[in-house]
Design a protein around this motif. Structure first.
Motif, PDB file in Angstrom:
ATOM      1  N   LEU A 165       0.831  -1.196   0.000  1.00  0.00           N
ATOM      2  CA  LEU A 165       0.000   0.000   0.000  1.00  0.00           C
ATOM      3  C   LEU A 165       0.869   1.252   0.000  1.00  0.00           C
ATOM      4  N   PRO A 166       0.515   2.249  -0.809  1.00  0.00           N
ATOM      5  CA  PRO A 166       1.280   3.498  -0.775  1.00  0.00           C
ATOM      6  C   PRO A 166       1.052   4.210   0.556  1.00  0.00           C
ATOM      7  N   CYS A 167       2.059   4.920   1.013  1.00  0.00           N
ATOM      8  CA  CYS A 167       1.933   5.623   2.280  1.00  0.00           C
ATOM      9  C   CYS A 167       0.984   6.807   2.118  1.00  0.00           C
ATOM     10  N   PRO A 168       0.073   6.995   3.073  1.00  0.00           N
ATOM     11  CA  PRO A 168      -0.854   8.124   3.013  1.00  0.00           C
ATOM     12  C   PRO A 168      -0.169   9.492   3.060  1.00  0.00           C
ATOM     13  N   CYS A 169       1.116   9.552   3.433  1.00  0.00           N
ATOM     14  CA  CYS A 169       1.797  10.845   3.501  1.00  0.00           C
ATOM     15  C   CYS A 169       2.254  11.333   2.126  1.00  0.00           C
TER      16      CYS A 169
ATOM     17  N   CYS B 271       7.538   3.435   5.265  1.00  0.00           N
ATOM     18  CA  CYS B 271       7.480   4.866   5.553  1.00  0.00           C
ATOM     19  C   CYS B 271       6.862   5.104   6.934  1.00  0.00           C
ATOM     20  N   CYS B 272       5.662   5.560   7.004  1.00  0.00           N
ATOM     21  CA  CYS B 272       5.054   6.004   8.263  1.00  0.00           C
ATOM     22  C   CYS B 272       4.601   4.907   9.212  1.00  0.00           C
ATOM     23  N   GLN B 273       4.416   3.693   8.723  1.00  0.00           N
ATOM     24  CA  GLN B 273       3.957   2.631   9.619  1.00  0.00           C
ATOM     25  C   GLN B 273       4.911   2.438  10.789  1.00  0.00           C
ATOM     26  N   ARG B 274       6.205   2.550  10.558  1.00  0.00           N
ATOM     27  CA  ARG B 274       7.182   2.367  11.656  1.00  0.00           C
ATOM     28  C   ARG B 274       6.957   3.389  12.761  1.00  0.00           C
ATOM     29  N   TRP B 275       6.591   4.626  12.384  1.00  0.00           N
ATOM     30  CA  TRP B 275       6.329   5.639  13.403  1.00  0.00           C
ATOM     31  C   TRP B 275       5.011   5.329  14.111  1.00  0.00           C
ATOM     32  N   HIS B 276       4.017   4.912  13.346  1.00  0.00           N
ATOM     33  CA  HIS B 276       2.696   4.632  13.924  1.00  0.00           C
ATOM     34  C   HIS B 276       2.717   3.449  14.880  1.00  0.00           C
ATOM     35  N   THR B 277       3.717   2.573  14.748  1.00  0.00           N
ATOM     36  CA  THR B 277       3.809   1.410  15.636  1.00  0.00           C
ATOM     37  C   THR B 277       4.815   1.614  16.769  1.00  0.00           C
ATOM     38  N   GLY B 278       5.258   2.854  16.984  1.00  0.00           N
ATOM     39  CA  GLY B 278       6.050   3.149  18.168  1.00  0.00           C
ATOM     40  C   GLY B 278       7.528   3.378  18.003  1.00  0.00           C
TER      41      GLY B 278
ATOM     42  N   ARG C   5      10.040   5.746  17.325  1.00  0.00           N
ATOM     43  CA  ARG C   5      10.197   7.185  17.132  1.00  0.00           C
ATOM     44  C   ARG C   5      11.646   7.635  17.152  1.00  0.00           C
ATOM     45  N   GLU C   6      12.578   6.756  17.436  1.00  0.00           N
ATOM     46  CA  GLU C   6      13.963   7.179  17.553  1.00  0.00           C
ATOM     47  C   GLU C   6      14.457   7.807  16.243  1.00  0.00           C
ATOM     48  N   GLN C   7      15.181   8.900  16.387  1.00  0.00           N
ATOM     49  CA  GLN C   7      15.804   9.621  15.281  1.00  0.00           C
ATOM     50  C   GLN C   7      14.798  10.162  14.267  1.00  0.00           C
ATOM     51  N   GLN C   8      13.577  10.369  14.673  1.00  0.00           N
ATOM     52  CA  GLN C   8      12.569  10.944  13.785  1.00  0.00           C
ATOM     53  C   GLN C   8      12.816  12.450  13.668  1.00  0.00           C
ATOM     54  N   THR C   9      12.853  12.952  12.439  1.00  0.00           N
ATOM     55  CA  THR C   9      13.046  14.382  12.207  1.00  0.00           C
ATOM     56  C   THR C   9      11.699  15.102  12.263  1.00  0.00           C
ATOM     57  N   PRO C  10      11.703  16.432  12.392  1.00  0.00           N
ATOM     58  CA  PRO C  10      10.427  17.156  12.359  1.00  0.00           C
ATOM     59  C   PRO C  10       9.629  16.919  11.064  1.00  0.00           C
ATOM     60  N   VAL C  11      10.296  16.821   9.925  1.00  0.00           N
ATOM     61  CA  VAL C  11       9.585  16.560   8.670  1.00  0.00           C
ATOM     62  C   VAL C  11       8.976  15.156   8.689  1.00  0.00           C
TER      63      VAL C  11
ATOM     64  N   LEU D 296       8.045  13.562  11.335  1.00  0.00           N
ATOM     65  CA  LEU D 296       6.923  13.642  12.267  1.00  0.00           C
ATOM     66  C   LEU D 296       5.722  14.303  11.586  1.00  0.00           C
ATOM     67  N   MET D 297       5.970  15.362  10.827  1.00  0.00           N
ATOM     68  CA  MET D 297       4.876  16.034  10.106  1.00  0.00           C
ATOM     69  C   MET D 297       4.203  15.066   9.138  1.00  0.00           C
ATOM     70  N   ARG D 298       4.997  14.348   8.354  1.00  0.00           N
ATOM     71  CA  ARG D 298       4.459  13.383   7.392  1.00  0.00           C
ATOM     72  C   ARG D 298       3.675  12.275   8.105  1.00  0.00           C
ATOM     73  N   SER D 299       4.229  11.769   9.200  1.00  0.00           N
ATOM     74  CA  SER D 299       3.555  10.677   9.914  1.00  0.00           C
ATOM     75  C   SER D 299       2.263  11.154  10.562  1.00  0.00           C
ATOM     76  N   ARG D 300       2.215  12.411  10.988  1.00  0.00           N
ATOM     77  CA  ARG D 300       0.980  12.957  11.555  1.00  0.00           C
ATOM     78  C   ARG D 300      -0.070  13.149  10.467  1.00  0.00           C
ATOM     79  N   TYR D 301       0.346  13.603   9.292  1.00  0.00           N
ATOM     80  CA  TYR D 301      -0.583  13.725   8.163  1.00  0.00           C
ATOM     81  C   TYR D 301      -1.175  12.352   7.841  1.00  0.00           C
ATOM     82  N   ALA D 302      -0.312  11.341   7.756  1.00  0.00           N
ATOM     83  CA  ALA D 302      -0.775   9.975   7.479  1.00  0.00           C
ATOM     84  C   ALA D 302      -1.700   9.488   8.586  1.00  0.00           C
TER      85      ALA D 302
END
Length: 126
Positions: free
Chosen positions: A4-8, A17-24, A26-32, A34-40
């Protein structure tokens, strides 16, 4: 099965892409990132993730996301980002449709680093 394409709208698949952030993870996540993962997360109605990545001082008690008025997120364009120490901004345009009507959100989001992780603080929009 095709990934599936990432919603971001990064062009990557969701798993890479964003699934790794959504599943917890968060290490070394940049502000961009984080912005993309929040949009997704808005596109996927992941309220727990959105609240967990919101700075404690400005975090609402709940967001009330639902499928009752379907929002289709159709594009994210990062316009500018800047990091200065533990503070950052990400300016973006987000395109979406509500009840078939196209809309655009322009926002400058502020982020702050707390205990090594970036958090969404607040935003100004147009």
């Amino acid at each position: 099965m095709k990934p599936l394409p990432c919603p971001c709208h990064s062009g990557a698949n969701y798993h890479e892409c964003c699934q790794r952030w959504h599943t917890g993870k968060r290490e070394q996540q940049t502000p961009v990132e984080l912005m993309r993962s929040r949009y997704a997360a808005y596109a996927l109605l992941l309220e727990d993730y959105l609240l967990a990545t919101w700075h404690p001082e400005t975090r609402p008690a709940r967001l009330g996301l639902s499928n009752e008025v379907p929002t289709k997120w159709i594009g994210l364009r990062i316009l500018r980002d800047a990091v200065q120490g533990d503070n950052a901004i990400v300016e973006f345009d987000a395109r979406y449709k509500i009840n078939g009507k196209a809309e655009k959100l322009h926002e400058i989001s502020r982020f702050i680093k707390l205990n090594g992780d970036w958090y969404y603080l607040d935003a100004s929009g147009e």
